[in-house]
Design a protein around this motif. Structure first.
Motif, mmCIF file in Angstrom:
data_model
loop_
_atom_site.group_PDB
_atom_site.id
_atom_site.type_symbol
_atom_site.label_atom_id
_atom_site.label_comp_id
_atom_site.label_asym_id
_atom_site.label_seq_id
_atom_site.Cartn_x
_atom_site.Cartn_y
_atom_site.Cartn_z
ATOM 1 N N LEU A 47 0.840 -1.194 0.000
ATOM 2 C CA LEU A 47 0.000 0.000 0.000
ATOM 3 C C LEU A 47 0.875 1.245 0.000
ATOM 4 N N GLU A 75 -10.140 5.443 0.445
ATOM 5 C CA GLU A 75 -9.446 4.369 -0.264
ATOM 6 C C GLU A 75 -7.948 4.641 -0.281
ATOM 7 N N TYR A 78 -2.304 1.186 -4.216
ATOM 8 C CA TYR A 78 -1.124 0.327 -4.114
ATOM 9 C C TYR A 78 0.070 1.016 -4.779
ATOM 10 N N LYS A 85 -8.109 -0.422 -5.480
ATOM 11 C CA LYS A 85 -7.689 0.241 -4.244
ATOM 12 C C LYS A 85 -8.286 -0.502 -3.058
ATOM 13 N N LEU A 86 -7.685 -0.329 -1.907
ATOM 14 C CA LEU A 86 -8.222 -0.890 -0.680
ATOM 15 C C LEU A 86 -9.267 0.084 -0.150
#
Length: 102
Positions: A47, A75, A78, A85-86
């Motif tokens: 990340l 969000e 990476y 996206k996370l």
């Protein structure tokens, strides 16, 4: 959705209620500050915890010591630049890492 006593709502019972969203910037550098002198090892698929990302503040709540926490959706991308996206939902973040956006 995390509902705090300080969440501001719009709408009504007939048409539905939804929390008022405020656009914020989340300072990842401040939120995920590294310990001074910590060893650095680059992981290209990790990340990217630097810079500022857009978030949506939808609640707030104080701590026992009087610090305010915001309830934020945001969000994190990476490091390798992939499109995915996370997504982080209903995260409690200290107000000192938030900045109101237009």
């Amino acid at each position: 959705m995390l509902n705090t006593p300080f969440t501001v709502w719009e709408g009504d019972e007939v048409h539905g209620r939804r929390p008022v969203l405020t656009g914020v910037g989340v300072s990842l550098d401040r939120l995920f500050a590294r310990e001074p002198g910590a060893a650095r090892r680059v992981i290209a698929t990790g990340l990217d915890l630097t810079g500022e990302v857009r978030g949506r503040l939808h609640g707030r709540i104080p701590s026992v010591e009087g610090d305010w926490l915001g309830v934020v959706n945001y969000e994190i991308g990476y490091a390798d630049g992939r499109r995915d996206k996370l997504s982080l939902v209903d995260q409690l973040l200290p107000f000192h890492v938030l900045r109101e956006r237009e």
